[in-house]
Scaffold this motif. Structure first.
Motif, mmCIF file in Angstrom:
data_model
loop_
_atom_site.group_PDB
_atom_site.id
_atom_site.type_symbol
_atom_site.label_atom_id
_atom_site.label_comp_id
_atom_site.label_asym_id
_atom_site.label_seq_id
_atom_site.Cartn_x
_atom_site.Cartn_y
_atom_site.Cartn_z
ATOM 1 N N UNK A 234 9.239 12.527 -21.570
ATOM 2 C CA UNK A 234 8.088 11.690 -21.265
ATOM 3 C C UNK A 234 8.447 10.836 -20.057
ATOM 4 N N UNK A 235 7.668 10.927 -18.994
ATOM 5 C CA UNK A 235 7.897 10.118 -17.801
ATOM 6 C C UNK A 235 7.127 8.821 -17.930
ATOM 7 N N UNK A 236 7.846 7.709 -17.975
ATOM 8 C CA UNK A 236 7.233 6.387 -18.090
ATOM 9 C C UNK A 236 7.593 5.547 -16.873
ATOM 10 N N UNK A 237 6.614 4.825 -16.346
ATOM 11 C CA UNK A 237 6.859 3.882 -15.262
ATOM 12 C C UNK A 237 7.386 2.573 -15.846
ATOM 13 N N UNK A 238 8.130 1.793 -15.063
ATOM 14 C CA UNK A 238 8.727 0.568 -15.617
ATOM 15 C C UNK A 238 7.736 -0.380 -16.304
ATOM 16 N N UNK A 239 6.544 -0.649 -15.741
ATOM 17 C CA UNK A 239 5.630 -1.541 -16.480
ATOM 18 C C UNK A 239 5.218 -0.977 -17.834
ATOM 19 N N UNK A 240 4.999 0.338 -17.897
ATOM 20 C CA UNK A 240 4.642 0.975 -19.170
ATOM 21 C C UNK A 240 5.806 0.879 -20.142
ATOM 22 N N UNK A 241 6.992 1.173 -19.668
ATOM 23 C CA UNK A 241 8.197 1.138 -20.496
ATOM 24 C C UNK A 241 8.410 -0.244 -21.104
ATOM 25 N N UNK A 242 8.357 -1.265 -20.282
ATOM 26 C CA UNK A 242 8.642 -2.619 -20.766
ATOM 27 C C UNK A 242 7.518 -3.114 -21.669
ATOM 28 N N UNK A 243 6.268 -2.747 -21.364
ATOM 29 C CA UNK A 243 5.150 -3.124 -22.231
ATOM 30 C C UNK A 243 5.281 -2.472 -23.599
ATOM 31 N N UNK A 244 5.689 -1.209 -23.636
ATOM 32 C CA UNK A 244 5.879 -0.537 -24.919
ATOM 33 C C UNK A 244 6.955 -1.237 -25.756
ATOM 34 N N UNK A 245 8.015 -1.668 -25.126
ATOM 35 C CA UNK A 245 9.080 -2.372 -25.855
ATOM 36 C C UNK A 245 8.548 -3.680 -26.424
ATOM 37 N N UNK A 246 7.673 -4.340 -25.678
ATOM 38 C CA UNK A 246 7.098 -5.612 -26.137
ATOM 39 C C UNK A 246 6.114 -5.379 -27.286
ATOM 40 N N UNK A 247 5.202 -4.422 -27.108
ATOM 41 C CA UNK A 247 4.203 -4.138 -28.140
ATOM 42 C C UNK A 247 4.866 -3.655 -29.431
ATOM 43 N N UNK A 248 5.972 -2.945 -29.305
ATOM 44 C CA UNK A 248 6.655 -2.399 -30.467
ATOM 45 C C UNK A 248 7.225 -3.442 -31.409
ATOM 46 N N UNK A 249 7.210 -4.698 -31.021
ATOM 47 C CA UNK A 249 7.739 -5.753 -31.897
ATOM 48 C C UNK A 249 6.748 -6.144 -33.001
ATOM 49 N N UNK A 250 5.482 -5.686 -32.883
ATOM 50 C CA UNK A 250 4.441 -6.165 -33.796
ATOM 51 C C UNK A 250 4.137 -5.130 -34.872
ATOM 52 N N UNK A 251 3.803 -5.593 -36.104
ATOM 53 C CA UNK A 251 3.640 -4.656 -37.223
ATOM 54 C C UNK A 251 2.282 -3.961 -37.272
ATOM 55 N N UNK A 252 1.244 -4.555 -36.669
ATOM 56 C CA UNK A 252 -0.095 -3.960 -36.721
ATOM 57 C C UNK A 252 -0.790 -4.161 -35.384
ATOM 58 N N UNK A 253 -1.883 -3.407 -35.175
ATOM 59 C CA UNK A 253 -2.691 -3.575 -33.969
ATOM 60 C C UNK A 253 -3.294 -4.968 -33.910
ATOM 61 N N UNK A 254 -3.717 -5.487 -35.063
ATOM 62 C CA UNK A 254 -4.270 -6.833 -35.096
ATOM 63 C C UNK A 254 -3.275 -7.885 -34.657
ATOM 64 N N UNK A 255 -2.013 -7.712 -35.036
ATOM 65 C CA UNK A 255 -0.976 -8.652 -34.612
ATOM 66 C C UNK A 255 -0.797 -8.614 -33.088
ATOM 67 N N UNK A 256 -0.896 -7.408 -32.499
ATOM 68 C CA UNK A 256 -0.769 -7.298 -31.043
ATOM 69 C C UNK A 256 -1.865 -8.106 -30.363
ATOM 70 N N UNK A 257 -3.108 -7.931 -30.815
ATOM 71 C CA UNK A 257 -4.231 -8.623 -30.181
ATOM 72 C C UNK A 257 -4.145 -10.125 -30.391
ATOM 73 N N UNK A 258 -3.783 -10.558 -31.582
ATOM 74 C CA UNK A 258 -3.667 -11.995 -31.844
ATOM 75 C C UNK A 258 -2.575 -12.610 -30.982
ATOM 76 N N UNK A 259 -1.475 -11.895 -30.803
ATOM 77 C CA UNK A 259 -0.399 -12.406 -29.954
ATOM 78 C C UNK A 259 -0.877 -12.537 -28.510
ATOM 79 N N UNK A 260 -1.646 -11.552 -28.047
ATOM 80 C CA UNK A 260 -2.157 -11.611 -26.675
ATOM 81 C C UNK A 260 -3.089 -12.797 -26.485
ATOM 82 N N UNK A 261 -3.924 -13.056 -27.471
ATOM 83 C CA UNK A 261 -4.868 -14.173 -27.349
ATOM 84 C C UNK A 261 -4.170 -15.527 -27.460
ATOM 85 N N UNK A 262 -3.025 -15.563 -28.134
ATOM 86 C CA UNK A 262 -2.346 -16.835 -28.379
ATOM 87 C C UNK A 262 -1.394 -17.232 -27.261
ATOM 88 N N UNK A 263 -0.988 -16.281 -26.435
ATOM 89 C CA UNK A 263 0.047 -16.582 -25.461
ATOM 90 C C UNK A 263 -0.502 -16.546 -24.044
#
Length: 212
Positions: free
Chosen positions: A135-164
């Motif tokens: 899989x060819x990933x560009x650095x922004x995609x790679x680092x974003x995936x590592x960040x998103x992967x810390x959250x247990x659900x899709x809802x947690x991802x969105x709530x984190x985005x709205x809170x920060x």
């Protein structure tokens, strides 16, 4: 090169092993990032700047619809990050990343021209495929995936985005005895070193610099 502006959408949904993200494989005939797996997105058009509000948010909604057939409302998106490209890049885009939960009743439809394939993958799976060089990933995609992967659900991802506050990343090309790499500095002080060219996932390093 002049700095253009672009917007992209990190679409997430809940899967059985955890949150999944939508990735599109760009056609190998594209001038920009051929063959790379990316989030839906593209350049901010003049029409996106018409009227009040956030042009980047409008562009992310429009590009997501054009590239995937998924229709979002602007209010569905939450700012995630902003990426500044290295000065040496042949095409330079300052890109705004937004997070959104995919509507459950809609299905992905790639256009077959810009994007030729799609996949819903957990961040862990996408990073494992990157490590195997399948899989060819560009650095922004790679680092974003590592960040998103810390959250247990899709809802947690969105709530984190709205809170920060959206994090800003700046990058430049450096060289070492192992070859060129992209030095990415986050506003928080985290520094990522991403090899340019074939690399293993374990070759991507992140360190923390707490100096102002």
């Amino acid at each position: 090169m002049p700095l253009a502006e672009a917007a992209t959408c990190v679409l997430v949904r809940d899967g059985s092993p955890g949150p999944e993200v939508l990735l599109l494989r760009r056609s190998r005939h594209q001038d920009a990032f051929p063959g790379a797996w990316v989030f839906p997105g593209g350049q901010i058009d003049p029409a996106d700047r018409a009227g009040p509000g956030d042009a980047a948010r409008r562009a992310a909604v429009r590009e997501t619809c054009e590239e995937t057939g998924i229709v979002l409302e602007e209010r569905d998106l939450a700012p995630w990050s902003c990426w500044h490209p290295p000065a040496e890049a042949p095409r330079r885009f300052r890109t705004w990343f937004f997070a959104a939960v995919a509507p459950p009743s809609q299905h992905v439809r790639v256009d077959g021209r810009e994007s030729v394939e799609h996949a819903w993958l957990t961040p862990r799976d996408a990073l494992a495929r990157y490590a195997r060089r399948s899989l060819l990933l560009l650095p922004p995609t790679l680092i974003t995936l590592r960040d998103v992967g810390r959250f247990p659900t899709a809802g947690h991802v969105l709530r984190a985005a709205r809170a920060r506050r959206p994090e800003t990343f700046h990058s430049r090309i450096e060289r070492s005895e192992r070859g060129p790499f992209l030095l990415v500095t986050a506003e928080s002080g985290t520094i990522h070193r991403v090899p340019i060219g074939p690399a293993r996932h374990e070759d991507v390093h992140a360190t923390h610099d707490h100096h102002p």
